[in-house]
Write a protein that holds these residues in place. Structure first.
Motif, mmCIF file in Angstrom:
data_model
loop_
_atom_site.group_PDB
_atom_site.id
_atom_site.type_symbol
_atom_site.label_atom_id
_atom_site.label_comp_id
_atom_site.label_asym_id
_atom_site.label_seq_id
_atom_site.Cartn_x
_atom_site.Cartn_y
_atom_site.Cartn_z
ATOM 1 N N PRO A 63 48.272 40.958 42.977
ATOM 2 C CA PRO A 63 48.722 40.323 41.738
ATOM 3 C C PRO A 63 49.906 39.390 41.941
ATOM 4 N N GLY A 64 50.466 39.358 43.152
ATOM 5 C CA GLY A 64 51.563 38.437 43.424
ATOM 6 C C GLY A 64 52.931 39.022 43.133
ATOM 7 N N PHE A 65 52.994 40.323 42.821
ATOM 8 C CA PHE A 65 54.273 40.984 42.574
ATOM 9 C C PHE A 65 54.096 42.477 42.793
ATOM 10 N N GLY A 66 55.201 43.152 43.055
ATOM 11 C CA GLY A 66 55.200 44.604 43.173
ATOM 12 C C GLY A 66 55.784 45.253 41.934
ATOM 13 N N ILE A 67 56.608 44.470 41.226
ATOM 14 C CA ILE A 67 57.177 44.887 39.941
ATOM 15 C C ILE A 67 56.778 43.821 38.928
ATOM 16 N N PHE A 68 56.190 44.256 37.812
ATOM 17 C CA PHE A 68 55.703 43.308 36.807
ATOM 18 C C PHE A 68 56.825 42.409 36.286
ATOM 19 N N PRO A 69 56.624 41.090 36.289
ATOM 20 C CA PRO A 69 57.551 40.203 35.591
ATOM 21 C C PRO A 69 57.403 40.455 34.072
ATOM 22 N N PRO A 70 58.492 40.360 33.303
ATOM 23 C CA PRO A 70 58.410 40.636 31.866
ATOM 24 C C PRO A 70 57.330 39.856 31.116
ATOM 25 N N GLU A 71 57.000 38.638 31.569
ATOM 26 C CA GLU A 71 55.996 37.852 30.836
ATOM 27 C C GLU A 71 54.630 38.534 30.768
ATOM 28 N N HIS A 72 54.368 39.474 31.677
ATOM 29 C CA HIS A 72 53.079 40.161 31.692
ATOM 30 C C HIS A 72 53.174 41.564 31.092
ATOM 31 N N THR A 73 54.241 41.808 30.300
ATOM 32 C CA THR A 73 54.470 43.125 29.699
ATOM 33 C C THR A 73 54.720 42.979 28.195
ATOM 34 N N CYS A 74 54.871 44.121 27.523
ATOM 35 C CA CYS A 74 55.171 44.112 26.091
ATOM 36 C C CYS A 74 56.575 43.585 25.815
ATOM 37 N N ASP A 75 57.401 43.453 26.841
ATOM 38 C CA ASP A 75 58.743 42.910 26.668
ATOM 39 C C ASP A 75 58.767 41.392 26.763
ATOM 40 N N GLY A 76 57.619 40.787 27.017
ATOM 41 C CA GLY A 76 57.513 39.339 27.119
ATOM 42 C C GLY A 76 56.292 38.861 26.356
ATOM 43 N N ALA A 77 55.579 37.896 26.928
ATOM 44 C CA ALA A 77 54.409 37.306 26.272
ATOM 45 C C ALA A 77 53.174 38.195 26.329
ATOM 46 N N ASP A 78 53.204 39.243 27.166
ATOM 47 C CA ASP A 78 52.087 40.185 27.299
ATOM 48 C C ASP A 78 50.793 39.481 27.689
ATOM 49 N N THR A 79 50.896 38.558 28.654
ATOM 50 C CA THR A 79 49.723 37.817 29.112
ATOM 51 C C THR A 79 49.274 38.331 30.476
ATOM 52 N N SER A 80 47.991 38.174 30.745
ATOM 53 C CA SER A 80 47.431 38.660 32.010
ATOM 54 C C SER A 80 48.020 37.902 33.192
ATOM 55 N N PRO A 81 48.243 38.613 34.308
ATOM 56 C CA PRO A 81 48.776 37.957 35.501
ATOM 57 C C PRO A 81 47.673 37.290 36.310
ATOM 58 N N GLU A 82 48.066 36.327 37.127
ATOM 59 C CA GLU A 82 47.149 35.777 38.116
ATOM 60 C C GLU A 82 46.977 36.822 39.207
ATOM 61 N N SER A 83 45.787 36.943 39.711
ATOM 62 C CA SER A 83 45.529 37.851 40.825
ATOM 63 C C SER A 83 44.740 37.121 41.885
ATOM 64 N N ARG A 84 45.085 37.408 43.125
ATOM 65 C CA ARG A 84 44.314 36.866 44.249
ATOM 66 C C ARG A 84 43.422 37.973 44.772
ATOM 67 N N VAL A 85 42.187 37.617 45.088
ATOM 68 C CA VAL A 85 41.219 38.567 45.628
ATOM 69 C C VAL A 85 40.664 37.966 46.910
ATOM 70 N N LEU A 86 40.888 38.659 48.015
ATOM 71 C CA LEU A 86 40.444 38.154 49.308
ATOM 72 C C LEU A 86 39.363 39.051 49.887
ATOM 73 N N GLY A 87 38.393 38.438 50.542
ATOM 74 C CA GLY A 87 37.349 39.183 51.230
ATOM 75 C C GLY A 87 36.087 39.422 50.424
ATOM 76 N N ALA A 88 35.947 38.752 49.276
ATOM 77 C CA ALA A 88 34.750 38.963 48.459
ATOM 78 C C ALA A 88 33.507 38.425 49.167
ATOM 79 N N ARG A 89 32.508 39.284 49.276
ATOM 80 C CA ARG A 89 31.217 38.895 49.854
ATOM 81 C C ARG A 89 30.101 39.113 48.848
ATOM 82 N N THR A 90 30.466 39.243 47.589
ATOM 83 C CA THR A 90 29.496 39.469 46.511
ATOM 84 C C THR A 90 29.613 38.332 45.509
ATOM 85 N N PRO A 91 28.588 38.131 44.662
ATOM 86 C CA PRO A 91 28.653 37.013 43.721
ATOM 87 C C PRO A 91 29.562 37.243 42.511
ATOM 88 N N TYR A 92 29.870 38.510 42.189
ATOM 89 C CA TYR A 92 30.661 38.795 40.986
ATOM 90 C C TYR A 92 31.729 39.841 41.258
#
Length: 150
Positions: free
Chosen positions: A9-38
């Motif tokens: 997810p790009g962090f080990g501790i949630f930035p406030p923008e992705h919590t109820c203390d901020g904008a509560d928006t979904s974080p960007e996540s990187r996914v490596l090694g996918a060999r499936t279509p979905y």
């Protein structure tokens, strides 16, 4: 043996923008090694006082190395194209960020699944419906955790 997926997810501790203390928006996540279509993502709080609390369910994500941030709280998404979101344990569709009680620190698990097919599951489905729909389709999986304290 199931091939691993690496989810970051790009962090080990949630930035406030992705919590109820901020904008509560979904974080960007990187996914490596996918060999499936979905891909599918389940985000949960195993430290919740009333048992594991599901914060986010999203599936039918076309395999990608980047799940974008700030996804709208809608069942069907245009970006990532074809992705579908379910109902979290807080009763809403889409992402709901960490919001532990004041003075508490919780772990939040990001579980990512590589699927061999799109799931014929209605938007707004809950965790049990998603798990059942994925049963014969998971070819890869990965997990990571991030913390949030209030």
């Amino acid at each position: 043996m199931m091939a691993p997926l690496n989810v970051m997810p790009g962090f080990g501790i949630f930035p406030p923008e992705h919590t109820c203390d901020g904008a509560d928006t979904s974080p960007e996540s990187r996914v490596l090694g996918a060999r499936t279509p979905y891909l599918a993502v389940v985000m949960e709080d195993p430290d919740a006082s009333r048992g594991t609390l599901t914060h986010w369910l999203i599936w039918n994500i076309p395999a990608t190395e980047r799940i974008p941030a700030h996804l709208p709280p809608e069942g069907f998404l245009s970006e990532p194209a074809g992705a579908v979101q379910g109902t979290n344990d807080l009763g809403t569709i889409g992402y709901r960020g960490p919001c532990p009680s004041r003075g508490e620190s919780h772990r939040y698990l990001f579980r990512v699944y590589g699927l061999d097919a799109m799931l014929p599951l209605a938007a707004g489905a809950g965790k049990h419906g998603l798990i059942e729909a994925m049963r014969a389709h998971v070819l890869q999986s990965g997990e990571t955790a991030a913390l949030y304290s209030r």
